[in-house]
Design a protein around this motif. Structure first.
Motif, PDB file in Angstrom:
ATOM      1  N   ALA A  86       0.452  69.441 -22.480  1.00 29.91           N
ATOM      2  CA  ALA A  86      -0.150  68.328 -21.907  1.00 29.91           C
ATOM      3  C   ALA A  86      -0.456  68.370 -20.574  1.00 29.91           C
ATOM      4  CB  ALA A  86       1.019  67.024 -22.176  1.00 29.91           C
ATOM      5  N   ASN A  87       0.295  68.920 -19.364  1.00 28.54           N
ATOM      6  CA  ASN A  87      -0.074  68.982 -18.145  1.00 28.54           C
ATOM      7  C   ASN A  87      -1.296  69.948 -18.153  1.00 28.54           C
ATOM      8  OD1 ASN A  87       1.759  68.241 -15.876  1.00 28.54           O
ATOM      9  ND2 ASN A  87       3.034  68.780 -17.532  1.00 28.54           N
ATOM     10  N   MET A  88      -1.628  71.007 -19.145  1.00 31.76           N
ATOM     11  CA  MET A  88      -2.818  72.026 -19.149  1.00 31.76           C
ATOM     12  C   MET A  88      -3.842  71.253 -19.366  1.00 31.76           C
ATOM     13  SD  MET A  88      -1.759  74.518 -17.353  1.00 31.76           S
ATOM     14  CE  MET A  88      -2.809  75.524 -17.395  1.00 31.76           C
ATOM     15  N   GLU A  89      -3.745  70.192 -20.265  1.00 31.60           N
ATOM     16  CA  GLU A  89      -4.827  69.625 -21.185  1.00 31.60           C
ATOM     17  C   GLU A  89      -5.292  68.543 -19.861  1.00 31.60           C
ATOM     18  OE1 GLU A  89      -6.297  69.538 -23.745  1.00 31.60           O
ATOM     19  OE2 GLU A  89      -7.234  67.336 -24.032  1.00 31.60           O
ATOM     20  N   LEU A  90      -4.396  68.328 -19.043  1.00 30.17           N
ATOM     21  CA  LEU A  90      -4.825  67.187 -17.823  1.00 30.17           C
ATOM     22  C   LEU A  90      -5.945  67.758 -17.019  1.00 30.17           C
ATOM     23  CD1 LEU A  90      -3.822  64.580 -17.167  1.00 30.17           C
ATOM     24  CD2 LEU A  90      -2.168  65.554 -15.746  1.00 30.17           C
ATOM     25  N   GLU A  91      -5.374  69.251 -16.802  1.00 24.28           N
ATOM     26  CA  GLU A  91      -6.354  70.044 -16.059  1.00 24.28           C
ATOM     27  C   GLU A  91      -7.774  70.554 -16.850  1.00 24.28           C
ATOM     28  OE1 GLU A  91      -6.558  71.975 -13.227  1.00 24.28           O
ATOM     29  OE2 GLU A  91      -7.001  74.001 -13.593  1.00 24.28           O
ATOM     30  N   HIS A  92      -7.567  70.790 -17.971  1.00 27.62           N
ATOM     31  CA  HIS A  92      -8.564  71.025 -18.745  1.00 27.62           C
ATOM     32  C   HIS A  92      -9.547  69.997 -18.935  1.00 27.62           C
ATOM     33  CE1 HIS A  92     -10.938  72.459 -22.131  1.00 27.62           C
ATOM     34  NE2 HIS A  92     -10.560  71.416 -23.078  1.00 27.62           N
ATOM     35  N   ARG A  93      -9.416  68.670 -18.983  1.00 26.41           N
ATOM     36  CA  ARG A  93     -10.022  67.389 -19.093  1.00 26.41           C
ATOM     37  C   ARG A  93     -10.598  67.116 -17.776  1.00 26.41           C
ATOM     38  NH1 ARG A  93     -11.793  65.617 -24.215  1.00 26.41           N
ATOM     39  NH2 ARG A  93     -10.285  66.310 -25.864  1.00 26.41           N
ATOM     40  N   LYS A  94     -10.268  67.925 -16.637  1.00 22.82           N
ATOM     41  CA  LYS A  94     -10.979  67.850 -15.269  1.00 22.82           C
ATOM     42  C   LYS A  94     -10.400  66.368 -14.467  1.00 22.82           C
ATOM     43  CE  LYS A  94     -15.012  70.643 -16.015  1.00 22.82           C
ATOM     44  NZ  LYS A  94     -14.305  72.026 -15.744  1.00 22.82           N
ATOM     45  N   LEU A  95      -9.217  66.061 -14.999  1.00 24.33           N
ATOM     46  CA  LEU A  95      -8.689  64.810 -14.350  1.00 24.33           C
ATOM     47  C   LEU A  95      -7.690  65.127 -13.191  1.00 24.33           C
ATOM     48  CD1 LEU A  95      -7.576  62.338 -17.233  1.00 24.33           C
ATOM     49  CD2 LEU A  95      -9.779  62.559 -16.081  1.00 24.33           C
ATOM     50  N   VAL A  96      -7.423  66.369 -12.728  1.00 24.99           N
ATOM     51  CA  VAL A  96      -6.853  66.644 -11.646  1.00 24.99           C
ATOM     52  C   VAL A  96      -7.546  67.411 -10.478  1.00 24.99           C
ATOM     53  CG1 VAL A  96      -4.695  66.215 -12.575  1.00 24.99           C
ATOM     54  CG2 VAL A  96      -5.505  68.334 -12.763  1.00 24.99           C
ATOM     55  N   THR A  97      -7.123  67.328  -9.355  1.00 28.17           N
ATOM     56  CA  THR A  97      -7.695  68.261  -8.402  1.00 28.17           C
ATOM     57  C   THR A  97      -6.492  69.101  -7.668  1.00 28.17           C
ATOM     58  OG1 THR A  97      -9.458  66.751  -7.590  1.00 28.17           O
ATOM     59  CG2 THR A  97      -8.876  68.359  -6.091  1.00 28.17           C
ATOM     60  N   TYR A  98      -6.181  70.179  -7.517  1.00 23.88           N
ATOM     61  CA  TYR A  98      -5.213  70.959  -7.121  1.00 23.88           C
ATOM     62  C   TYR A  98      -4.005  70.499  -7.887  1.00 23.88           C
ATOM     63  CZ  TYR A  98      -8.306  72.899  -3.521  1.00 23.88           C
ATOM     64  OH  TYR A  98      -9.374  73.449  -3.092  1.00 23.88           O
ATOM     65  N   THR A  99      -2.792  70.090  -7.136  1.00 23.79           N
ATOM     66  CA  THR A  99      -1.732  69.799  -7.919  1.00 23.79           C
ATOM     67  C   THR A  99      -1.556  68.348  -7.958  1.00 23.79           C
ATOM     68  OG1 THR A  99      -0.529  69.405  -5.478  1.00 23.79           O
ATOM     69  CG2 THR A  99      -0.380  71.666  -6.619  1.00 23.79           C
ATOM     70  N   PHE A 100      -2.464  67.468  -7.770  1.00 24.15           N
ATOM     71  CA  PHE A 100      -2.356  66.270  -8.128  1.00 24.15           C
ATOM     72  C   PHE A 100      -2.152  65.927  -9.490  1.00 24.15           C
ATOM     73  CE2 PHE A 100      -6.374  64.654  -5.487  1.00 24.15           C
ATOM     74  CZ  PHE A 100      -5.860  65.061  -4.363  1.00 24.15           C
ATOM     75  N   GLY A 101      -1.033  64.791  -9.788  1.00 23.53           N
ATOM     76  CA  GLY A 101      -0.879  64.917 -11.158  1.00 23.53           C
ATOM     77  C   GLY A 101       0.405  65.238 -12.022  1.00 23.53           C
ATOM     78  N   ASN A 102       0.827  64.637 -12.858  1.00 23.60           N
ATOM     79  CA  ASN A 102       2.025  65.143 -13.663  1.00 23.60           C
ATOM     80  C   ASN A 102       2.081  64.540 -14.816  1.00 23.60           C
ATOM     81  OD1 ASN A 102       3.828  62.502 -12.309  1.00 23.60           O
ATOM     82  ND2 ASN A 102       3.386  63.824 -10.696  1.00 23.60           N
ATOM     83  N   VAL A 103       2.855  65.259 -15.844  1.00 22.47           N
ATOM     84  CA  VAL A 103       3.012  64.497 -17.147  1.00 22.47           C
ATOM     85  C   VAL A 103       4.508  64.903 -17.410  1.00 22.47           C
ATOM     86  CG1 VAL A 103       2.417  64.715 -19.620  1.00 22.47           C
ATOM     87  CG2 VAL A 103       0.520  65.434 -17.904  1.00 22.47           C
ATOM     88  N   SER A 104       5.189  64.045 -18.198  1.00 24.74           N
ATOM     89  CA  SER A 104       6.600  64.159 -18.986  1.00 24.74           C
ATOM     90  C   SER A 104       6.697  63.765 -20.159  1.00 24.74           C
ATOM     91  CB  SER A 104       7.466  63.468 -17.889  1.00 24.74           C
ATOM     92  OG  SER A 104       7.492  62.021 -18.214  1.00 24.74           O
ATOM     93  N   GLN A 105       7.771  64.137 -20.720  1.00 24.54           N
ATOM     94  CA  GLN A 105       8.119  63.534 -21.994  1.00 24.54           C
ATOM     95  C   GLN A 105       9.653  63.438 -21.960  1.00 24.54           C
ATOM     96  OE1 GLN A 105       6.101  65.054 -25.659  1.00 24.54           O
ATOM     97  NE2 GLN A 105       7.705  65.423 -26.618  1.00 24.54           N
ATOM     98  N   VAL A 106      10.148  62.304 -22.897  1.00 24.66           N
ATOM     99  CA  VAL A 106      11.463  62.253 -23.033  1.00 24.66           C
ATOM    100  C   VAL A 106      11.979  62.726 -24.363  1.00 24.66           C
ATOM    101  CG1 VAL A 106      11.278  59.880 -23.872  1.00 24.66           C
ATOM    102  CG2 VAL A 106      13.295  60.777 -22.560  1.00 24.66           C
TER     103      VAL A 106
END
Lengths: 231, 231, 231, 231
Positions: free
Chosen positions: B13-33
């Motif tokens: 899910a974190n890599m998908e965020l990168e793939h969709r170009k929603l983050v620059t450098y280390t901005f952003g984070n995803v979690s699951q419970v």
């Protein structure tokens, strides 16, 4: 005496600028200083990125004389060396004409801190160095560009804002190395785009509350920082 | 006791965020419970996406203590766990500084429902959690960010709007899983861009007619939904 | 009786929509009618483009009954068939939520003809079908969307404007085939972007002079056209 | 008598236009003149870039008669030849409908010089040729487009501004070769985007101080230029 490692770092930082799509054609240049050797490595003037090689990087001293290299250094070299001479804290400098940051330069407005994306990297507004007087433009223009930047910071540390926009011109960014100055150029462009969008959506929006500026800047920087893995 | 499957889902899910170009450098984070085990898997703080590995994902409990992992968890971890503790309906959370959604955050305006692209996924406006008081900022800041979000929803279900923008900061989105929260982050950015364009083109435009909001939201959600293949 | 060729054309037109970056996730659908056989091939509902196969395309008759296919057809199918039943000149239809065209839909403003890029493909403004009344929304919504479009054209030919935006919703485009309707969807997005930029730069700009509209439209269309190789 | 080298240069310049993403479908065309042979090589009308081959390039004389080639030349050919006949300084011409430059054309406003990115390449504003009268449109339209451009320059040299926007239509750029005219088309689009952003951010911004225009233009152009490696 070889500058191969310095040249390679400056070459890679210049190519990263191209890779991040911050330049069109030959716009932009990156340099790094080696303070022990008293030299600066910088992109040659007018060479397209797709043709650039490690060995094309030019070595100059802090007074702008060529030490090594077959090309003329960037026409902005005197701005770089001026900043290195006056700010001993910085190790690398990037100059681009990146689109949104340049638009703020053309609008001649300092970029206000509107959110935490900005506050994570810059403490307070990103200053806008004013357009020079006719007299200064007619003088040693690139040297005076450096002076305009230093003057507009006054007592403010270049670490608090590792970036500036020059009115009617474009941005300069810096950091501990060439690579770090490119990193700041990428962040500036993103910050400038977000600020453009927020301002055109809501022209009356004020700057971020000071307590929030402090919180975000200080959680990433300074002795009590707790972001990342190095603390 | 192994968390390998949970870590893998959060990694992807974190890599998908990168793939969709929603983050620059280390901005952003995803979690699951994982509610049965009482743990949350989350991105480590300050690690660039290009270096991230499955095994770098950090496991914390719902009170933010590290259960497994060699890195510090995201500096936003307390916001994630606060939301998981208060909203039992959600399974994954994404935080980004995506450009248009962040611009709305900076403008400090809830995103109005202007069209069916919005109504297909969110029932009503996307709320804007207000900037905290100085007192709250000086307290447990990331925890209080979670509280601001919960408070601004009040009685409203987090399912009706699987997304929020935090004034002066940036968006958070959620869903039944990490993957679904990223899906909502992508949709939010597109909705935010369309709303920006519509508002700057026609500042007086009002919200979409309620009957049309109901129609579009309910044709995709709820017991009489008829969109897709699962009904 | 096989529909393999029809399915392939519709499949390829749908994938072209994805290729041209006009869709996010499952947004959007393309269809084509075979008038001799009285059937329409259309994308199935809610299937992501990366998973779509030729054989997933659904065949329905002009009254929306499934003729062949294991999936539900697009939830917008009734809008497509309504348009095919009323406009015998058209062979393919595309529906997207492309960003700039959808922004104009949300602003609820017909797109004025501001330049020759527009006049080369559309004769006059791109109409904006009004938001439906509560009564119509509560009725057969997708069918009524078709009726809104037909009504807002009145006596105007769908050939003069192979595109429409539906207020609060998004665009529909058409052409002699599925492929041609996608071509018009791409052009609409570009025309909508240029018109957005021109209007926000100069809000008072009026429509293009009629003589210039005539000149550009007629040099590409009609019996005296002289653009391209087919005349 | 062979035109293979001329055709190849024009082919490559046309493909560069596509590569730089300045065209959609068949929009746009590039030409180059061979003044010794009295011929112009130009893109054929309505052929998509992905299908274009070197041998498809059409050779016409300066009075628009086809000298070699199996296709019709671009429908804008008469504008190109008109400019070549009147401006002996230029060797190549590019016509695009690039997004931001076309938006300024539609807004019918000359692009003011707001910064050094502009001043590095254009001395003064980028002129906007007015919309033609009905009488001229009804005449030899493409020829008259050339005349509008020449008239709006008056005594100004086409070297000072290697680009123009035509009101209600789109830009034309030129240079010593086809390749150089494409280079100017890329720069124009970037200059137009920056000017759009600056103007919408700060509508009252005036033109750049004349001393700065002179400084930047003259450090790249003219006998005292010191940018690049060729001086």
């Amino acid at each position: 005496m070889s500058f191969i490692e310095l040249k390679r770092e400056v070459y890679e930082a210049n190519m990263e600028l191209e890779h991040r799509k911050l330049v069109t054609y030959t716009f932009g240049n990156v340099s790094q200083v080696d303070r022990a050797k008293g030299v600066v490595a910088i992109k040659p003037s007018g060479i397209p990125y797709e043709q650039l090689k490690v060995d094309d990087i030019v070595i100059v001293d802090l007074e702008n004389s060529i030490v090594e290299g077959r090309y003329n250094p960037s026409s902005d070299t005197k701005t770089h060396t001026y900043l290195y001479r006056h700010w001993h804290e910085i190790g690398g400098i990037t100059h681009t004409h990146s689109t949104y940051a340049t638009a703020w330069s053309q609008a001649q407005i300092a970029i206000p801190c509107l959110g935490t994306t900005h506050a994570d990297y810059v403490y307070g507004e990103i200053p806008c160095a004013p357009v020079m007087t006719e007299q200064l433009i007619a003088g040693d223009y690139e040297e005076e560009t450096g002076a305009q930047i230093i003057n507009c910071f006054g007592e403010r540390s270049p670490i608090e804002s590792p970036m500036v926009i020059v009115a009617g011109h474009a941005p300069f960014t810096w950091g501990e190395s060439a690579a770090k100055s490119v990193y700041h150029a990428v962040l500036l462009e993103e910050i400038a785009k977000m600020a453009y969008l927020a301002k055109t959506l809501q022209p009356n929006i004020g700057s971020l509350k000071q307590a929030l500026v402090d919180k975000h800047y200080l959680r990433k920087h300074g002795k009590d920082a707790y972001y990342g893995q190095n603390n």
